[in-house]
Design a protein around this motif. Sequence first.
Motif, mmCIF file in Angstrom:
data_model
loop_
_atom_site.group_PDB
_atom_site.id
_atom_site.type_symbol
_atom_site.label_atom_id
_atom_site.label_comp_id
_atom_site.label_asym_id
_atom_site.label_seq_id
_atom_site.Cartn_x
_atom_site.Cartn_y
_atom_site.Cartn_z
ATOM 1 N N GLN B 28 -9.708 33.905 -14.038
ATOM 2 C CA GLN B 28 -8.727 34.920 -14.440
ATOM 3 C C GLN B 28 -9.008 35.424 -15.850
ATOM 4 O OE1 GLN B 28 -5.049 32.834 -13.598
ATOM 5 N NE2 GLN B 28 -4.402 34.416 -12.169
ATOM 6 N N GLU B 29 -9.243 34.492 -16.747
ATOM 7 C CA GLU B 29 -9.487 34.878 -18.150
ATOM 8 C C GLU B 29 -10.747 35.722 -18.269
ATOM 9 O OE1 GLU B 29 -7.323 30.975 -20.182
ATOM 10 O OE2 GLU B 29 -9.519 31.165 -20.247
ATOM 11 N N HIS B 30 -11.760 35.368 -17.516
ATOM 12 C CA HIS B 30 -13.009 36.137 -17.559
ATOM 13 C C HIS B 30 -12.785 37.564 -17.041
ATOM 14 C CE1 HIS B 30 -17.484 36.519 -17.346
ATOM 15 N NE2 HIS B 30 -17.137 37.453 -16.471
ATOM 16 N N LEU B 31 -12.085 37.673 -15.913
ATOM 17 C CA LEU B 31 -11.887 38.984 -15.298
ATOM 18 C C LEU B 31 -11.073 39.925 -16.189
ATOM 19 C CD1 LEU B 31 -11.166 37.966 -11.585
ATOM 20 C CD2 LEU B 31 -13.220 39.085 -12.484
ATOM 21 N N GLU B 32 -10.194 39.340 -16.995
ATOM 22 C CA GLU B 32 -9.350 40.176 -17.857
ATOM 23 C C GLU B 32 -10.155 40.904 -18.927
ATOM 24 O OE1 GLU B 32 -6.353 37.558 -19.306
ATOM 25 O OE2 GLU B 32 -5.326 37.423 -17.357
ATOM 26 N N VAL B 33 -11.306 40.373 -19.255
ATOM 27 C CA VAL B 33 -12.055 40.965 -20.373
ATOM 28 C C VAL B 33 -13.445 41.468 -19.991
ATOM 29 C CG1 VAL B 33 -10.822 39.580 -22.070
ATOM 30 C CG2 VAL B 33 -12.938 38.695 -21.075
ATOM 31 N N CYS B 34 -13.915 41.182 -18.786
ATOM 32 C CA CYS B 34 -15.296 41.518 -18.442
ATOM 33 C C CYS B 34 -15.369 42.858 -17.692
ATOM 34 C CB CYS B 34 -15.932 40.420 -17.591
ATOM 35 S SG CYS B 34 -17.653 40.781 -17.186
ATOM 36 N N GLY B 35 -16.067 43.814 -18.294
ATOM 37 C CA GLY B 35 -16.208 45.131 -17.670
ATOM 38 C C GLY B 35 -17.236 45.152 -16.560
ATOM 39 N N ARG B 36 -18.002 44.085 -16.432
ATOM 40 C CA ARG B 36 -19.012 44.030 -15.377
ATOM 41 C C ARG B 36 -18.471 43.347 -14.109
ATOM 42 N NH1 ARG B 36 -24.884 41.561 -16.694
ATOM 43 N NH2 ARG B 36 -23.558 39.769 -17.115
ATOM 44 N N CYS B 37 -17.744 42.261 -14.301
ATOM 45 C CA CYS B 37 -17.237 41.513 -13.138
ATOM 46 C C CYS B 37 -15.971 42.143 -12.543
ATOM 47 C CB CYS B 37 -16.946 40.061 -13.518
ATOM 48 S SG CYS B 37 -18.425 39.116 -13.921
ATOM 49 N N PHE B 38 -15.151 42.767 -13.390
ATOM 50 C CA PHE B 38 -13.875 43.268 -12.864
ATOM 51 C C PHE B 38 -14.057 44.320 -11.774
ATOM 52 C CE2 PHE B 38 -10.066 45.768 -12.516
ATOM 53 C CZ PHE B 38 -9.100 44.782 -12.382
ATOM 54 N N PRO B 39 -14.982 45.296 -11.939
ATOM 55 C CA PRO B 39 -15.155 46.271 -10.848
ATOM 56 C C PRO B 39 -15.539 45.605 -9.523
ATOM 57 C CG PRO B 39 -16.174 47.078 -12.841
ATOM 58 C CD PRO B 39 -15.788 45.657 -13.118
ATOM 59 N N GLN B 40 -16.361 44.567 -9.602
ATOM 60 C CA GLN B 40 -16.736 43.856 -8.376
ATOM 61 C C GLN B 40 -15.508 43.199 -7.742
ATOM 62 O OE1 GLN B 40 -19.880 43.599 -6.854
ATOM 63 N NE2 GLN B 40 -18.596 42.775 -5.218
ATOM 64 N N TYR B 41 -14.698 42.571 -8.595
ATOM 65 C CA TYR B 41 -13.450 41.959 -8.135
ATOM 66 C C TYR B 41 -12.528 43.014 -7.516
ATOM 67 C CZ TYR B 41 -8.641 40.292 -8.768
ATOM 68 O OH TYR B 41 -7.324 39.982 -8.580
ATOM 69 N N ASP B 42 -12.466 44.182 -8.146
ATOM 70 C CA ASP B 42 -11.609 45.260 -7.677
ATOM 71 C C ASP B 42 -12.026 45.702 -6.261
ATOM 72 O OD1 ASP B 42 -9.407 46.804 -8.226
ATOM 73 O OD2 ASP B 42 -10.553 48.464 -9.079
ATOM 74 N N TRP B 43 -13.325 45.797 -6.028
ATOM 75 C CA TRP B 43 -13.827 46.156 -4.709
ATOM 76 C C TRP B 43 -13.527 45.061 -3.687
ATOM 77 C CZ3 TRP B 43 -15.609 50.382 -2.336
ATOM 78 C CH2 TRP B 43 -15.978 51.474 -3.122
ATOM 79 N N ASP B 44 -13.739 43.836 -4.067
ATOM 80 C CA ASP B 44 -13.509 42.726 -3.136
ATOM 81 C C ASP B 44 -12.031 42.636 -2.746
ATOM 82 O OD1 ASP B 44 -16.179 42.224 -3.359
ATOM 83 O OD2 ASP B 44 -15.980 40.440 -4.611
ATOM 84 N N ARG B 45 -11.161 42.862 -3.727
ATOM 85 C CA ARG B 45 -9.721 42.831 -3.443
ATOM 86 C C ARG B 45 -9.322 43.993 -2.534
ATOM 87 N NH1 ARG B 45 -5.189 39.881 -4.907
ATOM 88 N NH2 ARG B 45 -4.285 41.700 -5.916
ATOM 89 N N ALA B 46 -9.900 45.161 -2.794
ATOM 90 C CA ALA B 46 -9.602 46.321 -1.947
ATOM 91 C C ALA B 46 -10.046 46.042 -0.507
ATOM 92 C CB ALA B 46 -10.297 47.565 -2.486
#
Lengths: 236, 79
Positions: B28-46
């Motif tokens: 969670q902490e990583h995703l809050e600040v990482c501009g590289r991992c968050f888009p991937q997470y966003d796609w996976d959640r979608a």
Amino acid sequence: MDRIRVTMMKAMARLNRSHVRQRQDPPQPGRPRDTGVPVAASESGVLGKPGFSEEALPWLDAVHRFALRLTRNPAGAEDLVQETFLRAFRSWDQFEMGTNCRSWLFTICRNTHLHERQRASSRYELTETDATGDNVAAASLMDQHAVAGGSPDDFFEQIVDERLLAAIDALVEEFREPLILSDLADLSYREIADVLEIPVGTVKSRLFRARRQLREALLVYGMESAYGDGPDRGSQ
Amino acid sequence: MMPCDQVTDRLWAFIDGELPDDEVQAVQEHLEVCGRCFPQYDWDRAYTRFMHSASVRMTSPALRRRVFEALLRESMQSG
């Protein structure tokens, strides 16, 4: 026969009243879990096997989703669901109350399907597909969608069910099964491992590769729909 | 902070609610600040939201009725 019909109509009326189910956005982290359709406790006596209505029937829709994608044939899926529940009903004495009824039903469903297929002497081949390049191609497509100003949710909203089902059906069976059990039937990694009789680690690796392949197929389809000519897949 | 490659390896388990408790907060902490991992997470959640909504549509009241009728027949014949 009339007695069956009257009893059935009364029972179905109760069943339908409790049929409404709502999902909510998954919490963070985690995803929503299918808790099945609640069945009125007063139905427990209708089928003559205590606990069957409450424990087994709520999973009918989930078993149906699994059967649909196993058979890839709506009529065959309905036959498979009916046979699954009849077998479960006949074997209800063997089910240990308090254990996982959903996994038990999925196991019966899968075994019935495999048995029927063997009986039909159809060939059953598992072929490992090469996932090399999945991530590279998918990343390129996702970037292209983002550059065009679209969100991930926007992208998936344009995918029609028929296309999704075709993409799932195109997966090889060893990937299709864990994906259906996880993403359409909401089983946990442990439950999937029990149904498929494979280690949890294998479930995870197959499931993640299946998702990559499915998403790749949906991305290619979606980008072609949205942007006409399709994405530049680059040299492969 | 957990490095990107370790977060990427854990993204699906995080989204599926299958990650051990002691790793959830790190992701969670990583995703809050990482501009590289968050888009991937966003796609996976979608993707998971899309699949869940699709699964809800795949229900069949007629099949419920058919199965229940078969079970009642079975019950009355065996009873």
